[in-house]
Every structure is written in structure tokens, then in C-alpha cells.
Design an enzyme around this catalytic site. Structure first.
Site, PDB file in Angstrom:
ATOM      1  N   ARG A  35      20.600 -21.301 -13.308  1.00 16.41           N
ATOM      2  CA  ARG A  35      20.314 -20.005 -13.954  1.00 16.41           C
ATOM      3  C   ARG A  35      19.501 -19.107 -13.023  1.00 16.41           C
ATOM      4  O   ARG A  35      18.546 -19.541 -12.393  1.00 16.41           O
ATOM      5  CB  ARG A  35      19.525 -20.244 -15.241  1.00 16.41           C
ATOM      6  CG  ARG A  35      18.901 -18.977 -15.794  1.00 16.41           C
ATOM      7  CD  ARG A  35      18.553 -19.084 -17.246  1.00 16.41           C
ATOM      8  NE  ARG A  35      17.547 -20.076 -17.554  1.00 16.41           N
ATOM      9  CZ  ARG A  35      17.220 -20.435 -18.802  1.00 16.41           C
ATOM     10  NH1 ARG A  35      17.830 -19.884 -19.829  1.00 16.41           N
ATOM     11  NH2 ARG A  35      16.294 -21.342 -18.995  1.00 16.41           N
ATOM     12  N   ARG A  63      11.371 -30.130 -21.593  1.00 24.10           N
ATOM     13  CA  ARG A  63      11.736 -29.103 -22.577  1.00 24.10           C
ATOM     14  C   ARG A  63      12.799 -29.619 -23.541  1.00 24.10           C
ATOM     15  O   ARG A  63      12.799 -29.274 -24.716  1.00 24.10           O
ATOM     16  CB  ARG A  63      12.196 -27.834 -21.863  1.00 24.10           C
ATOM     17  CG  ARG A  63      11.015 -27.037 -21.304  1.00 24.10           C
ATOM     18  CD  ARG A  63      11.414 -26.080 -20.205  1.00 24.10           C
ATOM     19  NE  ARG A  63      12.382 -25.091 -20.624  1.00 24.10           N
ATOM     20  CZ  ARG A  63      13.175 -24.439 -19.786  1.00 24.10           C
ATOM     21  NH1 ARG A  63      13.127 -24.678 -18.489  1.00 24.10           N
ATOM     22  NH2 ARG A  63      14.016 -23.559 -20.238  1.00 24.10           N
ATOM     23  N   LYS A  95      21.555 -19.137 -25.681  1.00 21.03           N
ATOM     24  CA  LYS A  95      20.953 -18.240 -26.677  1.00 21.03           C
ATOM     25  C   LYS A  95      20.732 -16.835 -26.104  1.00 21.03           C
ATOM     26  O   LYS A  95      21.119 -15.847 -26.710  1.00 21.03           O
ATOM     27  CB  LYS A  95      19.582 -18.772 -27.154  1.00 21.03           C
ATOM     28  CG  LYS A  95      19.612 -20.145 -27.791  1.00 21.03           C
ATOM     29  CD  LYS A  95      18.228 -20.582 -28.228  1.00 21.03           C
ATOM     30  CE  LYS A  95      17.194 -20.719 -27.118  1.00 21.03           C
ATOM     31  NZ  LYS A  95      17.492 -21.762 -26.115  1.00 21.03           N
ATOM     32  N   ARG A 135      13.452 -19.097 -12.624  1.00 22.04           N
ATOM     33  CA  ARG A 135      12.236 -19.162 -13.431  1.00 22.04           C
ATOM     34  C   ARG A 135      11.377 -20.345 -13.015  1.00 22.04           C
ATOM     35  O   ARG A 135      11.890 -21.394 -12.656  1.00 22.04           O
ATOM     36  CB  ARG A 135      12.623 -19.317 -14.905  1.00 22.04           C
ATOM     37  CG  ARG A 135      12.699 -17.998 -15.628  1.00 22.04           C
ATOM     38  CD  ARG A 135      13.375 -18.126 -16.961  1.00 22.04           C
ATOM     39  NE  ARG A 135      12.854 -19.219 -17.764  1.00 22.04           N
ATOM     40  CZ  ARG A 135      13.306 -19.498 -18.983  1.00 22.04           C
ATOM     41  NH1 ARG A 135      14.272 -18.773 -19.516  1.00 22.04           N
ATOM     42  NH2 ARG A 135      12.800 -20.496 -19.665  1.00 22.04           N
ATOM     43  N   ARG A 146      10.500 -22.145 -33.310  1.00 25.08           N
ATOM     44  CA  ARG A 146      10.722 -23.375 -32.552  1.00 25.08           C
ATOM     45  C   ARG A 146      10.029 -24.564 -33.192  1.00 25.08           C
ATOM     46  O   ARG A 146      10.171 -25.679 -32.700  1.00 25.08           O
ATOM     47  CB  ARG A 146      10.149 -23.192 -31.144  1.00 25.08           C
ATOM     48  CG  ARG A 146      11.208 -22.941 -30.060  1.00 25.08           C
ATOM     49  CD  ARG A 146      10.449 -22.780 -28.767  1.00 25.08           C
ATOM     50  NE  ARG A 146      11.215 -23.031 -27.587  1.00 25.08           N
ATOM     51  CZ  ARG A 146      11.870 -22.103 -26.904  1.00 25.08           C
ATOM     52  NH1 ARG A 146      11.923 -20.877 -27.341  1.00 25.08           N
ATOM     53  NH2 ARG A 146      12.496 -22.422 -25.785  1.00 25.08           N
TER      54      ARG A 146
END
Ligand code: ADP
Ligand code: ADP
Ligand code: ZN
Length: 215
Positions: free
Chosen positions: A127, A171, A13, A160, A88
Site C-alpha cells: 500500500r 493489527r 475499507k 505508512r 473498532r
């Protein structure tokens, strides 16, 4: 163009929203990015949000709805915006409808990115995000030219706090339970365009642009 990006964590996204934002000159409104900057600034809201984010749970609807309402009322959102990571939950989607009605606006399209569960775990653990400009990389799938240095601004690349395997599983569960129902929600308004997010970054981008073409 007023659009939403829907998809599980790691579906691409943010990567795609940033590219579309540059291409169309409309802002990317990422609740994740806005919450992380509140965390960095150490605001009372940021401190509360951090505990939820680190556990992989969602931040309270009222908090994120408030942030988005304020953001969408700004002048740079007048000709369009890309919502990345919001809504969400169904209550967030209802609040967005009310907010847009108040601003006299309608959504044009909801892009739903579909990816395999295993791929997202690999994507998220690799990431890396630029501390200064927020640009995303992947240690193997989309590496920076120089290790740990942002190609765009030279900033340091960081992992992160919530991009760790145990939190990622949580998640993904939260996504399946609370966010995936929004695909049906927007299908009722005939707004959903489904995109295969397993393709290369540039192929996904082309498909999104094509899907937007009809809008
Ligand atoms: P999201 O915002 O949905 O959580 P990101 O855009 O941050 O996802 O992407 C997660 C990671 O996967 C990033 O490291 C990014 O560089 C990488 N990535 C994004 N899209 C693709 C793709 N189509 N193929 C391979 N890697 C990708
Ligand atoms: P990803 O792109 O990997 O899905 P985000 O950056 O969008 O992650 O979000 C990171 C975290 O921030 C979420 O796990 C959640 O705790 C919080 N968050 C972001 N957007 C929302 C939202 N719309 N509602 C509630 N919590 C949110
Ligand atoms: Zn950078």
C-alpha cells in the site's frame, strides 16, 4: 445514507469508502486519517496516538469517540456519512449509538468486508498513500501511472509507518480480538451486509452499491 465499513486492516475499507463518498457526495469519516493528521500537526493528542499506532495497538476509546462525535455534528454529515475504521471496539459502538440517538439519526447499513489473511498482508505491505490528498494505491495491485506519484494530485506516495510486517500481524490480532465482535453486535440490529472483499476493486464497489440498494 449513514453507513459503517467494517473489515480487517487491508480489506479495502478506505479504497471503497472514498469511492462511495465521491459517488454519493457524503463525507468519508476515517478515524485513521484524522489521527494521522493530528500526528502530522504534532498536537499533544497526535503525539500520544502515534506511539499506539506505530505499535499496532488501538488508540484509547475516549480519544477516538471524542473525535468522531465532533465530526458527526458538523453540517456536512447531515445527509449522511461513511464511517471508515470506526467503531473498532464494543465501547466505541455503544458510544456511537448514544451519539446518533442524540443527533436523532439511525444507521442504514454496516458493510462487512471479508478477505483472506495472507492477502491482507500482501495488500498492506504494497500500500502507498498520497501524502497530500490521501488517495491509496498498491505497488502491484493498483499502481499509479507514474511510480511514486499520485494520479490525482501529483503528490508523493508514502509507506505508512505502521504498514510493516510485524505491526501488521499485531493489527490483525487486535482486529480479531476487539473489532470482529462488532459483526455480531450489528447483526442483532439486522444491519450487516457481508461482501467478498477478495474481488477486484470495481467488483467490490458494485456489490456494495447493490447491498445498499435495499436500504
Ligand atoms: P483498509 O482501509 O481496509 O486498510 P485499503 O483500502 O487501504 O484498506 O486497501 C489496502 C491496499 O490494498 C491498498 O494499497 C489498496 O490499493 C489495495 N486494495 C484495496 N482493495 C483492493 C482489491 N479489491 N483488490 C486488490 N487490492 C486492493
Ligand atoms: P487500516 O485502514 O489499515 O485498518 P486505519 O487507518 O483505520 O488502518 O488505522 C490505523 C491505526 O489508527 C490503527 O491501527 C489504530 O492504532 C488507530 N485507529 C484508527 N481508528 C481507530 C479507532 N476507531 N479506535 C482506536 N484506534 C484507531
Ligand atoms: Zn494525491
Amino acid at each position: 445514507m449513514k453507513m459503517i465499513f467494517l473489515g480487517p486492516p487491508g480489506s479495502g475499507k478506505g479504497t471503497q469508502a472514498k469511492m462511495i463518498s465521491v459517488r454519493l457526495g457524503i463525507p468519508q469519516v476515517s478515524t485513521g486519517d484524522m489521527l494521522r493528521s493530528a500526528v502530522r500537526e504534532g498536537t499533544p493528542m497526535g503525539l500520544k496516538a502515534k506511539a499506539m499506532m506505530d505499535s499496532g495497538a488501538l488508540v484509547a476509546d475516549e480519544v477516538v469517540v471524542g473525535i468522531v462525535q465532533e465530526r458527526l455534528a458538523k453540517v456536512d454529515c447531515e445527509s449522511g456519512f461513511i464511517l471508515d475504521g470506526f467503531p473498532r471496539t464494543v465501547p466505541q459502538a455503544d458510544a456511537l449509538q448514544a451519539c446518533l440517538r442524540g443527533l436523532g439519526k439511525d444507521l442504514d447499513v454496516v458493510i462487512s468486508l471479508e478477505v483472506d489473511k495472507d492477502a491482507v498482508v500482501e495488500r498492506i505491505t504494497g500500500r502507498r498513500t498520497c501524502r497530500d490528498c490521501g488517495k491509496m494505491f498498491h505497488v502491484r495491485l493498483d499502481p499509479p501511472t507514474q511510480e511514486n506519484i499520485c494520479d490525482v494530485c501529483g503528490g508523493e506516495l508514502c509507506l505508512r509507518d505502521d504498514d510493516r510486517e510485524a505491526t501488521i500481524r499485531k493489527r490483525l490480532e487486535v482486529y480479531a480480538e476487539q473489532t470482529a465482535p462488532l459483526i455480531d453486535y450489528y447483526q442483532r440490529f439486522n444491519l450487516v451486509q457481508t461482501i467478498d472483499g477478495m474481488q477486484d476493486i470495481s467488483q467490490v464497489q458494485d456489490q456494495i452499491l447493490m447491498a445498499m440498494g435495499g436500504k
